[in-house]
Design a protein around this motif. Structure first.
Motif, PDB file in Angstrom:
ATOM      1  N   TYR A 265      -0.195  31.180 -13.993  1.00  9.98           N
ATOM      2  CA  TYR A 265      -0.096  30.497 -15.457  1.00  9.98           C
ATOM      3  C   TYR A 265       1.336  30.312 -16.048  1.00  9.98           C
ATOM      4  O   TYR A 265       1.085  29.431 -16.969  1.00  9.98           O
ATOM      5  N   GLU A 266       2.099  30.800 -15.282  1.00 12.60           N
ATOM      6  CA  GLU A 266       3.370  30.345 -15.749  1.00 12.60           C
ATOM      7  C   GLU A 266       4.360  28.968 -14.889  1.00 12.60           C
ATOM      8  O   GLU A 266       5.394  29.046 -15.329  1.00 12.60           O
ATOM      9  N   ILE A 267       3.406  28.578 -14.162  1.00  9.16           N
ATOM     10  CA  ILE A 267       4.141  27.476 -13.297  1.00  9.16           C
ATOM     11  C   ILE A 267       4.213  26.311 -13.979  1.00  9.16           C
ATOM     12  O   ILE A 267       3.004  26.136 -14.558  1.00  9.16           O
ATOM     13  N   ASP A 268       5.143  25.400 -13.925  1.00  7.50           N
ATOM     14  CA  ASP A 268       5.361  24.132 -14.687  1.00  7.50           C
ATOM     15  C   ASP A 268       4.332  23.139 -14.033  1.00  7.50           C
ATOM     16  O   ASP A 268       3.997  22.157 -14.687  1.00  7.50           O
ATOM     17  N   GLN A 269       4.459  22.964 -12.725  1.00  9.44           N
ATOM     18  CA  GLN A 269       3.711  21.994 -12.001  1.00  9.44           C
ATOM     19  C   GLN A 269       3.139  22.663 -10.817  1.00  9.44           C
ATOM     20  O   GLN A 269       3.860  23.152  -9.906  1.00  9.44           O
ATOM     21  N   LEU A 270       1.872  22.821 -10.837  1.00  7.87           N
ATOM     22  CA  LEU A 270       1.144  23.747  -9.644  1.00  7.87           C
ATOM     23  C   LEU A 270       0.331  22.836  -8.692  1.00  7.87           C
ATOM     24  O   LEU A 270      -0.455  21.988  -9.368  1.00  7.87           O
ATOM     25  N   THR A 271       0.481  22.843  -7.476  1.00 13.65           N
ATOM     26  CA  THR A 271      -0.278  21.900  -6.587  1.00 13.65           C
ATOM     27  C   THR A 271      -1.223  22.737  -5.911  1.00 13.65           C
ATOM     28  O   THR A 271      -0.630  23.549  -5.234  1.00 13.65           O
ATOM     29  N   LEU A 272      -2.365  22.430  -6.022  1.00 17.50           N
ATOM     30  CA  LEU A 272      -3.284  23.129  -5.111  1.00 17.50           C
ATOM     31  C   LEU A 272      -3.701  22.157  -3.998  1.00 17.50           C
ATOM     32  O   LEU A 272      -4.046  20.829  -4.125  1.00 17.50           O
ATOM     33  N   SER A 273      -3.616  22.486  -2.644  1.00 19.23           N
ATOM     34  CA  SER A 273      -3.729  21.578  -1.439  1.00 19.23           C
ATOM     35  C   SER A 273      -4.633  22.351  -0.357  1.00 19.23           C
ATOM     36  O   SER A 273      -4.227  22.754   0.453  1.00 19.23           O
TER      37      SER A 273
ATOM     38  N   ILE B 120       8.719  26.294  -5.232  1.00 18.07           N
ATOM     39  CA  ILE B 120       8.387  27.360  -4.369  1.00 18.07           C
ATOM     40  C   ILE B 120       7.282  27.056  -3.336  1.00 18.07           C
ATOM     41  O   ILE B 120       6.329  26.448  -3.605  1.00 18.07           O
ATOM     42  N   THR B 121       7.439  27.288  -2.348  1.00 15.28           N
ATOM     43  CA  THR B 121       6.729  26.574  -1.077  1.00 15.28           C
ATOM     44  C   THR B 121       6.621  27.706  -0.047  1.00 15.28           C
ATOM     45  O   THR B 121       6.957  28.876   0.002  1.00 15.28           O
ATOM     46  N   GLY B 122       5.800  27.336   1.226  1.00 11.71           N
ATOM     47  CA  GLY B 122       5.817  28.427   2.295  1.00 11.71           C
ATOM     48  C   GLY B 122       5.521  27.772   3.464  1.00 11.71           C
ATOM     49  O   GLY B 122       6.007  26.688   3.879  1.00 11.71           O
TER      50      GLY B 122
ATOM     51  N   VAL C 283       9.715  25.265 -12.708  1.00 12.28           N
ATOM     52  CA  VAL C 283       9.267  25.751 -11.377  1.00 12.28           C
ATOM     53  C   VAL C 283       7.968  25.116 -11.078  1.00 12.28           C
ATOM     54  O   VAL C 283       6.883  24.979 -11.888  1.00 12.28           O
ATOM     55  N   GLY C 284       7.896  24.615  -9.708  1.00 13.75           N
ATOM     56  CA  GLY C 284       6.912  23.789  -9.356  1.00 13.75           C
ATOM     57  C   GLY C 284       6.462  24.821  -8.152  1.00 13.75           C
ATOM     58  O   GLY C 284       6.897  25.491  -7.374  1.00 13.75           O
ATOM     59  N   LEU C 285       5.069  24.777  -7.637  1.00 10.95           N
ATOM     60  CA  LEU C 285       4.485  25.622  -6.698  1.00 10.95           C
ATOM     61  C   LEU C 285       3.491  24.760  -5.875  1.00 10.95           C
ATOM     62  O   LEU C 285       2.754  23.929  -6.377  1.00 10.95           O
ATOM     63  N   GLU C 286       3.476  24.907  -4.363  1.00 11.59           N
ATOM     64  CA  GLU C 286       2.369  24.404  -3.765  1.00 11.59           C
ATOM     65  C   GLU C 286       1.592  25.490  -2.889  1.00 11.59           C
ATOM     66  O   GLU C 286       2.308  26.309  -2.504  1.00 11.59           O
ATOM     67  N   THR C 287       0.346  25.394  -3.085  1.00 15.18           N
ATOM     68  CA  THR C 287      -0.584  26.788  -2.362  1.00 15.18           C
ATOM     69  C   THR C 287      -1.802  25.914  -2.149  1.00 15.18           C
ATOM     70  O   THR C 287      -2.188  24.964  -2.763  1.00 15.18           O
TER      71      THR C 287
END
Length: 240
Positions: free
Chosen positions: A119-127, A79-81, A105-109
């Protein structure tokens, strides 16, 4: 908001950056962002030039379309934007649907907004974004997000895109502020995100610069330096 503002759905492709670099994944790119970074490589998600391409979709519709595109050739969704963290319950529902199907599920924000579904994201990237982006980090908010993720044991990383010495100083500040975050990444900014044609030589040169900086700097001893792998291979092609 009861639906997800979707700008693009595509894949399977290879994740080109961050903590799951090299992994096959499907992409959900959402529209809308609370930042307007000077060198944003997806400004079309927020500058209005492609607003006619935004589709308001139910979480189940998004997942059904990913399955139609990817069939059985994926088990991971990114999931990205834009900034997906602007979306509340619909995205929470989407993440849960993915997990019910057995997809990670991965996320970048950028760390400007917190959501319970993090809290439910498997790989979360804070950028968080450095000075060259022309954006200003709200460190009170970022501190809160990092603390909440650590308290809940979420698998997350910090990634800083850097362009110049001011950005490197910012990266030192951010990494030093959160010494207990296990995974930290540096990545060169792609200043040619709007160029057509092959930009791989340019990106390699920028990666070489960052390699040489990190090698000589003790502040980056536990930091991994990564490229935007997808841009090195496919340049600025969309939906790759």
């Amino acid at each position: 908001m009861s639906k997800i503002p979707v700008m693009e759905l595509f894949g399977p492709t290879i994740q080109g950056e961050g903590m799951v670099i090299g992994r096959k994944t499907m992409f959900v790119r959402t529209a809308g962002c609370d930042y307007q970074c000077a060198w944003c490589d997806s400004a079309f998600t927020w500058n209005g030039l492609e607003s006619d391409k935004v589709h308001q979709m139910e979480p189940a519709e998004v997942l059904d379309e990913l399955v139609r595109l990817g069939e059985d050739k994926f088990n991971h969704v990114t999931i990205t934007g834009g900034n997906p963290a602007l979306i509340g319950k619909p995205m929470a529902d989407f993440v849960r649907l993915c997990h019910q199907r057995g997809y990670e599920v991965g996320l970048e924000t950028q760390g400007s907004r917190m959501q319970e579904w993090f809290y439910e994201i498997d790989q979360l990237t804070l950028s968080p974004k450095p000075p060259s982006s022309m954006m200003k980090t709200d460190f009170d908010t970022l501190d809160s997000i990092v603390n909440l993720l650590q308290e809940r044991g979420v698998d997350f990383s910090l990634k800083i895109a850097v362009q110049d010495d001011a950005d490197l100083n910012y990266a030192r500040e951010v990494f030093g502020r959160y010494p207990d975050v296990r995974e930290k990444f540096l990545q060169p900014v792609n200043n040619r995100a709007n160029d057509s044609g092959d930009i791989s030589a340019y990106l390699l040169n920028r990666l070489l610069w960052l390699f040489e900086v990190a090698i000589q700097d003790a502040d980056f001893n536990d930091v991994r330096v990564l490229p935007q792998l997808h841009a090195m291979v496919w340049s600025n092609e969309r939906e790759r």
